[in-house]
Design a protein around this motif. Structure first.
Motif, PDB file in Angstrom:
ATOM      1  N   GLN A  38     -11.856 -19.261 -22.041  1.00 28.32           N
ATOM      2  CA  GLN A  38     -12.531 -18.514 -20.979  1.00 28.32           C
ATOM      3  C   GLN A  38     -13.489 -19.416 -20.210  1.00 28.32           C
ATOM      4  O   GLN A  38     -13.602 -19.308 -18.988  1.00 28.32           O
ATOM      5  N   GLU A  39     -14.155 -20.332 -20.892  1.00 29.53           N
ATOM      6  CA  GLU A  39     -15.047 -21.267 -20.202  1.00 29.53           C
ATOM      7  C   GLU A  39     -14.260 -22.233 -19.322  1.00 29.53           C
ATOM      8  O   GLU A  39     -14.666 -22.527 -18.201  1.00 29.53           O
ATOM      9  N   GLN A  40     -13.135 -22.722 -19.817  1.00 29.41           N
ATOM     10  CA  GLN A  40     -12.298 -23.651 -19.060  1.00 29.41           C
ATOM     11  C   GLN A  40     -11.775 -23.005 -17.776  1.00 29.41           C
ATOM     12  O   GLN A  40     -11.767 -23.630 -16.719  1.00 29.41           O
ATOM     13  N   LEU A  41     -11.344 -21.750 -17.871  1.00 32.29           N
ATOM     14  CA  LEU A  41     -10.711 -21.069 -16.745  1.00 32.29           C
ATOM     15  C   LEU A  41     -11.664 -20.211 -15.921  1.00 32.29           C
ATOM     16  O   LEU A  41     -11.288 -19.695 -14.880  1.00 32.29           O
ATOM     17  N   GLU A  42     -12.887 -20.021 -16.431  1.00 32.34           N
ATOM     18  CA  GLU A  42     -13.881 -19.159 -15.784  1.00 32.34           C
ATOM     19  C   GLU A  42     -13.343 -17.743 -15.605  1.00 32.34           C
ATOM     20  O   GLU A  42     -13.386 -17.160 -14.533  1.00 32.34           O
ATOM     21  N   ILE A  43     -12.789 -17.217 -16.680  1.00 33.75           N
ATOM     22  CA  ILE A  43     -12.252 -15.864 -16.734  1.00 33.75           C
ATOM     23  C   ILE A  43     -13.002 -15.124 -17.840  1.00 33.75           C
ATOM     24  O   ILE A  43     -13.370 -15.714 -18.845  1.00 33.75           O
ATOM     25  N   GLY A  44     -13.201 -13.840 -17.664  1.00 34.55           N
ATOM     26  CA  GLY A  44     -13.933 -13.049 -18.640  1.00 34.55           C
ATOM     27  C   GLY A  44     -13.301 -13.034 -20.021  1.00 34.55           C
ATOM     28  O   GLY A  44     -12.075 -13.122 -20.161  1.00 34.55           O
ATOM     29  N   GLN A  45     -14.147 -12.885 -21.034  1.00 27.10           N
ATOM     30  CA  GLN A  45     -13.692 -12.907 -22.422  1.00 27.10           C
ATOM     31  C   GLN A  45     -12.672 -11.815 -22.713  1.00 27.10           C
ATOM     32  O   GLN A  45     -11.662 -12.053 -23.371  1.00 27.10           O
ATOM     33  N   SER A  46     -12.896 -10.621 -22.204  1.00 28.19           N
ATOM     34  CA  SER A  46     -11.973  -9.521 -22.511  1.00 28.19           C
ATOM     35  C   SER A  46     -10.589  -9.783 -21.918  1.00 28.19           C
ATOM     36  O   SER A  46      -9.574  -9.467 -22.551  1.00 28.19           O
ATOM     37  N   ALA A  47     -10.527 -10.378 -20.725  1.00 32.60           N
ATOM     38  CA  ALA A  47      -9.227 -10.681 -20.102  1.00 32.60           C
ATOM     39  C   ALA A  47      -8.475 -11.725 -20.928  1.00 32.60           C
ATOM     40  O   ALA A  47      -7.278 -11.576 -21.187  1.00 32.60           O
ATOM     41  N   VAL A  48      -9.176 -12.768 -21.344  1.00 34.79           N
ATOM     42  CA  VAL A  48      -8.548 -13.823 -22.148  1.00 34.79           C
ATOM     43  C   VAL A  48      -8.104 -13.265 -23.493  1.00 34.79           C
ATOM     44  O   VAL A  48      -6.982 -13.513 -23.939  1.00 34.79           O
ATOM     45  N   GLN A  49      -8.950 -12.472 -24.123  1.00 31.09           N
ATOM     46  CA  GLN A  49      -8.632 -11.913 -25.442  1.00 31.09           C
ATOM     47  C   GLN A  49      -7.412 -10.998 -25.369  1.00 31.09           C
ATOM     48  O   GLN A  49      -6.543 -11.044 -26.240  1.00 31.09           O
ATOM     49  N   ARG A  50      -7.315 -10.165 -24.327  1.00 33.94           N
ATOM     50  CA  ARG A  50      -6.149  -9.279 -24.174  1.00 33.94           C
ATOM     51  C   ARG A  50      -4.860 -10.090 -24.053  1.00 33.94           C
ATOM     52  O   ARG A  50      -3.835  -9.733 -24.629  1.00 33.94           O
ATOM     53  N   ILE A  51      -4.915 -11.179 -23.300  1.00 31.07           N
ATOM     54  CA  ILE A  51      -3.723 -12.008 -23.118  1.00 31.07           C
ATOM     55  C   ILE A  51      -3.340 -12.688 -24.422  1.00 31.07           C
ATOM     56  O   ILE A  51      -2.162 -12.730 -24.791  1.00 31.07           O
ATOM     57  N   LEU A  52      -4.319 -13.215 -25.155  1.00 29.24           N
ATOM     58  CA  LEU A  52      -4.027 -13.847 -26.438  1.00 29.24           C
ATOM     59  C   LEU A  52      -3.397 -12.855 -27.411  1.00 29.24           C
ATOM     60  O   LEU A  52      -2.440 -13.190 -28.120  1.00 29.24           O
ATOM     61  N   ILE A  53      -3.906 -11.646 -27.432  1.00 28.18           N
ATOM     62  CA  ILE A  53      -3.353 -10.619 -28.321  1.00 28.18           C
ATOM     63  C   ILE A  53      -1.925 -10.274 -27.905  1.00 28.18           C
ATOM     64  O   ILE A  53      -1.040 -10.116 -28.753  1.00 28.18           O
ATOM     65  N   ALA A  54      -1.673 -10.180 -26.593  1.00 24.69           N
ATOM     66  CA  ALA A  54      -0.320  -9.896 -26.111  1.00 24.69           C
ATOM     67  C   ALA A  54       0.627 -11.038 -26.472  1.00 24.69           C
ATOM     68  O   ALA A  54       1.755 -10.796 -26.934  1.00 24.69           O
TER      69      ALA A  54
END
Length: 92
Positions: A38-54
């Motif tokens: 999330q820090e590398q891409l400057e995207i919110g934690q919840s968005a990154v976490q949802r994608i990782l889970i998917a």
């Protein structure tokens, strides 16, 4: 540039961040945690976490066991042609 990636990502995956996240995972070392991504891409934690889970749900990522409760949850990329395709699409 990012707007183009987000538009392609939305059309392909119905998620504006999937291509950015998948492209970064494909280009990375193979293991990662959501906070660094999330820090590398400057995207919110919840968005990154949802994608990782998917991605974990379809067998493209594997969640690694934590040694301590305070350690961040880490994931390992599973070898698959998806990662090469995601990198190509994120740079198209």
């Amino acid at each position: 540039m990012r707007e183009g990636i987000e538009a392609r990502s939305k059309l392909l995956f119905n998620n504006t961040h999937m291509l950015s996240v998948a492209g970064a995972i494909g280009a990375g070392a193979g293991t990662l945690d959501s906070k660094s991504l999330q820090e590398q891409l400057e995207i919110g934690q919840s968005a990154v976490q949802r994608i990782l889970i998917a991605l974990e749900g379809v067998g493209l990522m594997e969640r690694l066991e934590r040694q301590t409760r305070t350690e961040p949850v880490r994931y390992r990329r599973i070898n698959h042609s998806f990662w090469d395709a995601a990198q190509e699409l994120s740079h198209a």
